[in-house]
Design a protein around this motif. Sequence first.
Motif, PDB file in Angstrom:
ATOM      1  N   ASP A  15       0.850  -1.267   0.031  1.00  0.00           N
ATOM      2  CA  ASP A  15      -0.017  -0.145  -0.233  1.00  0.00           C
ATOM      3  C   ASP A  15       0.757   1.183  -0.174  1.00  0.00           C
ATOM      4  O   ASP A  15       1.964   1.461   0.667  1.00  0.00           O
ATOM      5  N   ARG A  41      -8.813  -2.884 -12.325  1.00  0.00           N
ATOM      6  CA  ARG A  41      -8.398  -3.119 -10.941  1.00  0.00           C
ATOM      7  C   ARG A  41      -9.058  -4.313 -10.363  1.00  0.00           C
ATOM      8  O   ARG A  41      -9.986  -4.469 -10.486  1.00  0.00           O
ATOM      9  N   TYR A 151      -6.470  -4.588   6.815  1.00  0.00           N
ATOM     10  CA  TYR A 151      -4.971  -4.564   6.400  1.00  0.00           C
ATOM     11  C   TYR A 151      -4.382  -3.669   6.393  1.00  0.00           C
ATOM     12  O   TYR A 151      -2.989  -3.387   6.076  1.00  0.00           O
TER      13      TYR A 151
END
Length: 212
Positions: A15, A41, A151
């Motif tokens: 990320d 995506r 996450y």
Amino acid sequence: MSCRRGALIVLEGVDRAGKTTQCQTLVQALQQSGREAEIMRFPDRTTKIGQLISSYLEKKSNLEDHTVHLLFSANRWEMVPLMKQKLEQGINLVVDRYAFSGVAFTSAKPGFSLEWCMNPDVGLPKPDLVMFLQLNPTAAANRGEYGTERYETSAFQRTVSQRFEELMQDSSINWKVIDAARTIEEVHKDIKLLSEDIISLAENQPVGELWK
Ligand code: TMP
């Protein structure tokens, strides 16, 4: 009439490595140079399966860990007919996350082997090129706070990074590691060059099958 197929180009990374920005910039650059290119995506949150995933990521619902892994995979499989159609039409697909994120994120949870995580994605269209945007945890931390989705914690992301490193040992995949700590323009320059090369190489080859 023979039509040259498009290339399947994937951007992966932890990320905040800049994947989404780089996918958009690459598609624009390819289009400006006269090539057909589209962005995709994963997860694709617009489908029914994607909405289940989105609700899970936003912590609005809970799903059992194996179940959500299989939903992420199903979300890729449901797009396969469209992906194949576009590639056959000569459209280059630039994909923001793919099966590698699927494996890296689930296998960062306790009790999940890489092998188990890879299985549902075996046979997906194989990317011609996977660029891994590498950013160390300190540089990532300097880019600001993580978001609030599931996450998005530094401890989990560190484990995800290790799983990506393991996946990158697989020489059946055309991995290229990109130093994402540089400016957007510098990173883009590398990504564009690698993409142009693979587009020329892929056009006369059939689409492969992932991990087969
Ligand atoms: P996004 O922020 O790029 O929309 O990604 C959503 C989150 O889902 C991100 O934390 C990575 C994770 N993910 C999986 O766990 N499995 C997958 O198969 C994919 C594509 C993403």
